[in-house]
Scaffold this motif. Structure first.
Motif, mmCIF file in Angstrom:
data_model
loop_
_atom_site.group_PDB
_atom_site.id
_atom_site.type_symbol
_atom_site.label_atom_id
_atom_site.label_comp_id
_atom_site.label_asym_id
_atom_site.label_seq_id
_atom_site.Cartn_x
_atom_site.Cartn_y
_atom_site.Cartn_z
ATOM 1 N N ALA A 212 -8.611 -11.066 -57.815
ATOM 2 C CA ALA A 212 -9.297 -10.984 -56.534
ATOM 3 C C ALA A 212 -8.410 -11.542 -55.420
ATOM 4 O O ALA A 212 -8.748 -12.526 -54.793
ATOM 5 C CB ALA A 212 -10.612 -11.741 -56.604
ATOM 6 N N ALA A 213 -7.269 -10.918 -55.200
ATOM 7 C CA ALA A 213 -6.377 -11.377 -54.138
ATOM 8 C C ALA A 213 -7.005 -11.068 -52.783
ATOM 9 O O ALA A 213 -7.685 -10.064 -52.598
ATOM 10 C CB ALA A 213 -5.019 -10.703 -54.263
ATOM 11 N N VAL A 214 -6.782 -11.969 -51.838
ATOM 12 C CA VAL A 214 -7.293 -11.820 -50.479
ATOM 13 C C VAL A 214 -6.098 -11.683 -49.553
ATOM 14 O O VAL A 214 -5.145 -12.458 -49.641
ATOM 15 C CB VAL A 214 -8.116 -13.063 -50.077
ATOM 16 N N THR A 215 -6.139 -10.704 -48.659
ATOM 17 C CA THR A 215 -5.062 -10.518 -47.688
ATOM 18 C C THR A 215 -5.621 -10.709 -46.288
ATOM 19 O O THR A 215 -6.660 -10.151 -45.957
ATOM 20 C CB THR A 215 -4.436 -9.119 -47.824
ATOM 21 N N ALA A 216 -4.925 -11.522 -45.500
ATOM 22 C CA ALA A 216 -5.325 -11.759 -44.110
ATOM 23 C C ALA A 216 -4.092 -11.630 -43.226
ATOM 24 O O ALA A 216 -2.993 -11.998 -43.629
ATOM 25 C CB ALA A 216 -5.933 -13.147 -43.961
ATOM 26 N N THR A 217 -4.288 -11.108 -42.024
ATOM 27 C CA THR A 217 -3.189 -10.965 -41.079
ATOM 28 C C THR A 217 -3.479 -11.823 -39.855
ATOM 29 O O THR A 217 -4.592 -11.806 -39.322
ATOM 30 C CB THR A 217 -3.002 -9.492 -40.678
ATOM 31 N N TYR A 218 -2.466 -12.568 -39.442
ATOM 32 C CA TYR A 218 -2.577 -13.487 -38.313
ATOM 33 C C TYR A 218 -1.587 -13.108 -37.225
ATOM 34 O O TYR A 218 -0.523 -12.561 -37.504
ATOM 35 C CB TYR A 218 -2.277 -14.925 -38.769
ATOM 36 N N GLN A 219 -1.937 -13.421 -35.984
ATOM 37 C CA GLN A 219 -1.040 -13.218 -34.838
ATOM 38 C C GLN A 219 -0.389 -14.557 -34.518
ATOM 39 O O GLN A 219 -1.085 -15.557 -34.322
ATOM 40 C CB GLN A 219 -1.831 -12.721 -33.614
ATOM 41 N N VAL A 220 0.952 -14.577 -34.493
ATOM 42 C CA VAL A 220 1.718 -15.787 -34.217
ATOM 43 C C VAL A 220 2.641 -15.514 -33.036
ATOM 44 O O VAL A 220 3.301 -14.476 -32.985
ATOM 45 C CB VAL A 220 2.546 -16.200 -35.463
ATOM 46 N N LEU B 136 -0.202 -20.265 -33.709
ATOM 47 C CA LEU B 136 -1.135 -19.307 -34.281
ATOM 48 C C LEU B 136 -2.148 -18.936 -33.208
ATOM 49 O O LEU B 136 -2.859 -19.812 -32.694
ATOM 50 C CB LEU B 136 -1.848 -19.906 -35.502
ATOM 51 N N VAL B 137 -2.204 -17.651 -32.876
ATOM 52 C CA VAL B 137 -3.182 -17.167 -31.913
ATOM 53 C C VAL B 137 -4.536 -17.006 -32.600
ATOM 54 O O VAL B 137 -5.564 -17.339 -32.057
ATOM 55 C CB VAL B 137 -2.728 -15.841 -31.275
ATOM 56 N N GLY B 138 -4.502 -16.490 -33.826
ATOM 57 C CA GLY B 138 -5.731 -16.279 -34.597
ATOM 58 C C GLY B 138 -5.566 -15.115 -35.528
ATOM 59 O O GLY B 138 -4.458 -14.594 -35.714
ATOM 60 N N ARG B 139 -6.667 -14.685 -36.124
ATOM 61 C CA ARG B 139 -6.641 -13.528 -37.020
ATOM 62 C C ARG B 139 -6.367 -12.282 -36.204
ATOM 63 O O ARG B 139 -6.906 -12.118 -35.112
ATOM 64 C CB ARG B 139 -7.981 -13.381 -37.742
ATOM 65 N N ALA B 140 -5.551 -11.398 -36.744
ATOM 66 C CA ALA B 140 -5.284 -10.118 -36.083
ATOM 67 C C ALA B 140 -6.455 -9.182 -36.333
ATOM 68 O O ALA B 140 -7.105 -9.249 -37.372
ATOM 69 C CB ALA B 140 -3.996 -9.523 -36.608
ATOM 70 N N ALA B 141 -6.715 -8.321 -35.372
ATOM 71 C CA ALA B 141 -7.832 -7.373 -35.487
ATOM 72 C C ALA B 141 -7.554 -6.278 -36.465
ATOM 73 O O ALA B 141 -6.496 -5.951 -36.800
ATOM 74 C CB ALA B 141 -8.133 -6.765 -34.123
#
Length: 95
Positions: A24-32, A90-95
């Motif tokens: 159950a890998a989780v992938t998240a994208t962030y804006q830096v 880190l700006v936050g999570r990317a849309a």
């Protein structure tokens, strides 16, 4: 010589049985912000990869996006602290 002379199966798999992938890998994208080169990408990826549970990090300076694969969802504050430690924001999570 045979076309497929490797030890792999005709399907291209080198394993017999189940695939050794995280269940159950989780992938998240962030804006830096602030990354401008490969060194920046490496610094951010290195710090984030030290967060427990992180299995992969890909940072792209051209877009400012950092994609993180982990065993479970990460605490955004832990990611923020790692990015800050690397010297970026880190700006936050990317849309």
């Amino acid at each position: 010589m045979a076309e497929n002379s490797s030890c792999c199966t005709p399907e291209g798999s080198c394993h017999s049985g189940a695939v050794d992938a995280p269940a159950a890998a989780v992938t998240a994208t962030y804006q830096v912000t602030g990354m401008t080169c490969g060194h920046c990408e490496g610094a951010v990826a290195s710090e984030i990869s030290e967060i427990p549970g992180v299995s992969a990090v890909q940072a792209v300076a051209a877009t400012g996006l950092v994609t993180v694969t982990s065993k479970a969802p990460l605490d955004e504050e832990a990611v923020r602290a790692a990015v800050d430690e690397a010297g970026y924001e880190l700006v936050g999570r990317a849309a």
